[in-house]
Design a protein around this motif. Structure first.
Motif, PDB file in Angstrom:
ATOM      1  N   GLN A 349      16.526  33.513  30.523  1.00 38.64           N
ATOM      2  CA  GLN A 349      17.365  33.936  29.179  1.00 38.64           C
ATOM      3  C   GLN A 349      17.405  33.823  28.527  1.00 38.64           C
ATOM      4  O   GLN A 349      17.199  32.451  28.515  1.00 38.64           O
ATOM      5  CB  GLN A 349      18.993  34.203  29.738  1.00 38.64           C
ATOM      6  N   ASN A 350      16.649  34.156  27.428  1.00 39.39           N
ATOM      7  CA  ASN A 350      16.546  33.203  26.047  1.00 39.39           C
ATOM      8  C   ASN A 350      16.993  34.711  24.744  1.00 39.39           C
ATOM      9  O   ASN A 350      17.674  35.076  25.412  1.00 39.39           O
ATOM     10  CB  ASN A 350      14.919  32.930  26.000  1.00 39.39           C
ATOM     11  N   VAL A 351      16.880  34.205  23.819  1.00 41.95           N
ATOM     12  CA  VAL A 351      17.323  35.083  22.215  1.00 41.95           C
ATOM     13  C   VAL A 351      16.133  36.039  22.341  1.00 41.95           C
ATOM     14  O   VAL A 351      17.186  36.683  21.602  1.00 41.95           O
ATOM     15  CB  VAL A 351      16.901  33.633  21.050  1.00 41.95           C
ATOM     16  N   GLN A 402      13.663  38.855  14.849  1.00 45.65           N
ATOM     17  CA  GLN A 402      13.021  38.412  13.626  1.00 45.65           C
ATOM     18  C   GLN A 402      13.935  38.146  12.536  1.00 45.65           C
ATOM     19  O   GLN A 402      13.692  37.023  11.520  1.00 45.65           O
ATOM     20  CB  GLN A 402      11.627  38.471  13.074  1.00 45.65           C
ATOM     21  N   GLN A 403      14.436  39.087  12.052  1.00 49.65           N
ATOM     22  CA  GLN A 403      15.040  39.200  10.300  1.00 49.65           C
ATOM     23  C   GLN A 403      17.141  38.191  10.652  1.00 49.65           C
ATOM     24  O   GLN A 403      16.906  37.413  10.271  1.00 49.65           O
ATOM     25  CB  GLN A 403      15.855  41.105  10.502  1.00 49.65           C
ATOM     26  N   HIS A 418      13.326  28.452  15.755  1.00 51.69           N
ATOM     27  CA  HIS A 418      12.883  27.857  15.650  1.00 51.69           C
ATOM     28  C   HIS A 418      12.588  28.060  17.310  1.00 51.69           C
ATOM     29  O   HIS A 418      11.657  28.029  18.253  1.00 51.69           O
ATOM     30  CB  HIS A 418      13.182  26.399  15.897  1.00 51.69           C
ATOM     31  N   ALA A 419      13.753  28.810  18.240  1.00 48.61           N
ATOM     32  CA  ALA A 419      14.093  29.477  19.192  1.00 48.61           C
ATOM     33  C   ALA A 419      12.704  30.121  19.392  1.00 48.61           C
ATOM     34  O   ALA A 419      11.836  30.680  20.646  1.00 48.61           O
ATOM     35  CB  ALA A 419      15.317  29.921  19.328  1.00 48.61           C
ATOM     36  N   LEU A 423       8.944  31.260  21.374  1.00 48.04           N
ATOM     37  CA  LEU A 423       8.664  31.431  22.831  1.00 48.04           C
ATOM     38  C   LEU A 423       7.469  32.316  22.396  1.00 48.04           C
ATOM     39  O   LEU A 423       6.621  32.619  22.673  1.00 48.04           O
ATOM     40  CB  LEU A 423      10.020  33.041  22.148  1.00 48.04           C
ATOM     41  N   GLU A 424       7.383  32.570  21.339  1.00 42.88           N
ATOM     42  CA  GLU A 424       5.811  32.905  20.010  1.00 42.88           C
ATOM     43  C   GLU A 424       4.370  32.064  20.642  1.00 42.88           C
ATOM     44  O   GLU A 424       3.707  32.356  21.641  1.00 42.88           O
ATOM     45  CB  GLU A 424       5.727  33.504  18.740  1.00 42.88           C
TER      46      GLU A 424
END
Length: 427
Positions: A349-351, A402-403, A418-419, A423-424
């Motif tokens: 699980q992440n953003v 992103q927004q 930053h999160a 991930l990218e």
């Protein structure tokens, strides 16, 4: 096929099974019903009309699904079997209000039948008298939120990592950093029970001390789910160690300990029971065997689990996202007057996962456990927690990730940005 029912309908467990058989599915369903009760259709010596009326399971419906190869091995090896869904009712007279006897009846020896080449319990409707005999969760969603200081929205948690092997000093450092991040819940890994190198009593003392100190700084109460899985004789002692030290939650590996252990713990537990599902896939993963999550969670919540793991969307585990979403929705459905347990998301699980999770479930009555999403944030755990909360607010408000990240950074908090960049970079 359909069978005529009587006034006994209100006191039966109605079970839906997926079956595969070489014989007609009606005959296979009857064999299952007979195996799990007094005998059906074919009388046995001593099986009087009185016994059949009061104790025989009855096949209510059979729906054929077609033919295909067998899913499971057996003594015979047919090239083709008939697939079907069968509905069978088991009289409450046989199992009373006992969870273990119910499970033995509806999900016990039937899996052994050689004439079945698939047997899976897909759904269960329980009689009202059975449901009301069990208190269910003592805290549930509302009580858990209260113990977390009235937190709103999705509850954010994490797991102490590395999951095993930490020394006392290493464990203290990990908990201190996490507790000072204003996180809602920290938990032991399912593998971390009571090892000699870092016993439960020591973990409880260290964690509660660090959480109290952190609350003086953050003003936010953090719940720690201490894993008290272990020998049954010591269950109450381990619970008491947690509560007497000021702990706010205990954790149990439900499939490993069994439903009766959860029900016994519920009898005296002064804190929420965090129900882990370690081992559940052994009886759930095959579509041809065992039981569905929907069935399991109903039994686990009646036993008294306050939180129940559901896996996670986009996780490393086997369940597809639609299956995980169905797990969540099943926990949010009412079950008599019992409190609803907290659906607990975990694994990867992440953003990036709040948006699809909210789209699929429509709920924020969730606990998201994020390991790397918290401890792995480039700016530290506090930024990891903030980034997840910001991502969840964006998901609920329908704002693209992103927004939302750019807007938060413009407002002075680059944690989400930053999160996202992290991930990218790892993609």
């Amino acid at each position: 096929m359909n069978a005529t029912r009587t006034g006994r309908d209100q006191r039966v467990a109605r079970c839906t099974y997926y079956l595969e058989s070489e014989v007609d599915p009606e005959q296979a369903a009857a064999a299952l019903a007979g195996e799990q009760s007094s005998g059906t259709f074919v009388p046995v010596p001593g099986e009087t009309p009185r016994i059949r009326e009061r104790h025989a399971a009855r096949v209510v419906d059979v729906r054929r699904l077609g033919r295909g190869g067998p899913s499971l091995p057996s003594r015979t090896h047919p090239d083709q079997v008939t697939r079907a869904v069968a509905t069978i009712e088991f009289p409450m007279e046989n199992f009373g209000t006992d969870l273990a006897t119910l499970q033995t009846t509806v999900a016990g020896n039937l899996f052994e039948l050689g004439g079945l080449f698939a047997c899976r319990l897909e759904d269960i409707d329980l009689p009202e008298d059975f449901i009301t005999a069990h208190r269910g969760p003592a805290f549930g969603i509302t009580g858990t939120r209260r113990l977390m200081g009235g937190v709103e929205g999705v509850m954010v948690g994490t797991i102490v990592k590395p999951n095993v092997g930490l020394s006392e000093d290493e464990f203290r450092t990990a908990v201190r950093e996490l507790a000072r991040s204003s996180i809602d819940l920290i938990k032991d890994d399912e593998l971390m029970t009571d090892p000699a190198y870092l016993p439960l009593a020591k973990r409880v003392a260290v964690a509660t001390e660090e959480i109290r100190a952190a609350e003086q700084i953050t003003g936010h109460p953090t719940m720690y789910a201490f894993n008290i899985t272990g020998d049954l004789a010591g269950l109450r002692r381990r619970h008491d160690e947690v509560v007497e030290a000021g702990g706010r939650c205990v954790m149990l590996n439900v499939p490993i300990m069994g439903l009766p252990a959860v029900a016994w713990l519920r009898e005296f537990s002064a804190v929420p029971i965090h129900g882990h599902r370690a081992g559940l896939a052994g009886v759930m993963r095959s579509p041809a065997l065992g039981m569905s999550y929907r069935v399991w969670q109903r039994l686990a919540r009646l036993a008294g689990a306050d939180h129940l793991h559901v896996s996670g969307l986009g996780s490393k585990f086997y369940e597809r996202d639609e299956e995980v979403a169905a797990n969540v929705r099943s926990l949010l459905e009412p079950l008599g007057d019992t409190l609803g347990p907290v659906p607990t998301l975990s694994s990867g699980q992440n953003v990036s996962t709040p948006a699809p999770t909210f789209a699929a479930t429509g709920s924020t009555d969730l606990l998201m456990l994020a390991g790397g999403g918290v401890a792995g944030h480039p700016d530290g755990p506090a930024a990891g927690v903030r980034s997840l909360r910001t991502a969840w607010r964006a998901a609920v408000d329908g704002v693209p990730l992103q927004q939302a990240a750019r807007d938060a950074a413009t407002g002075g908090d680059p944690a989400l940005l930053h999160a996202v960049h992290g991930l990218e970079g790892g993609a």
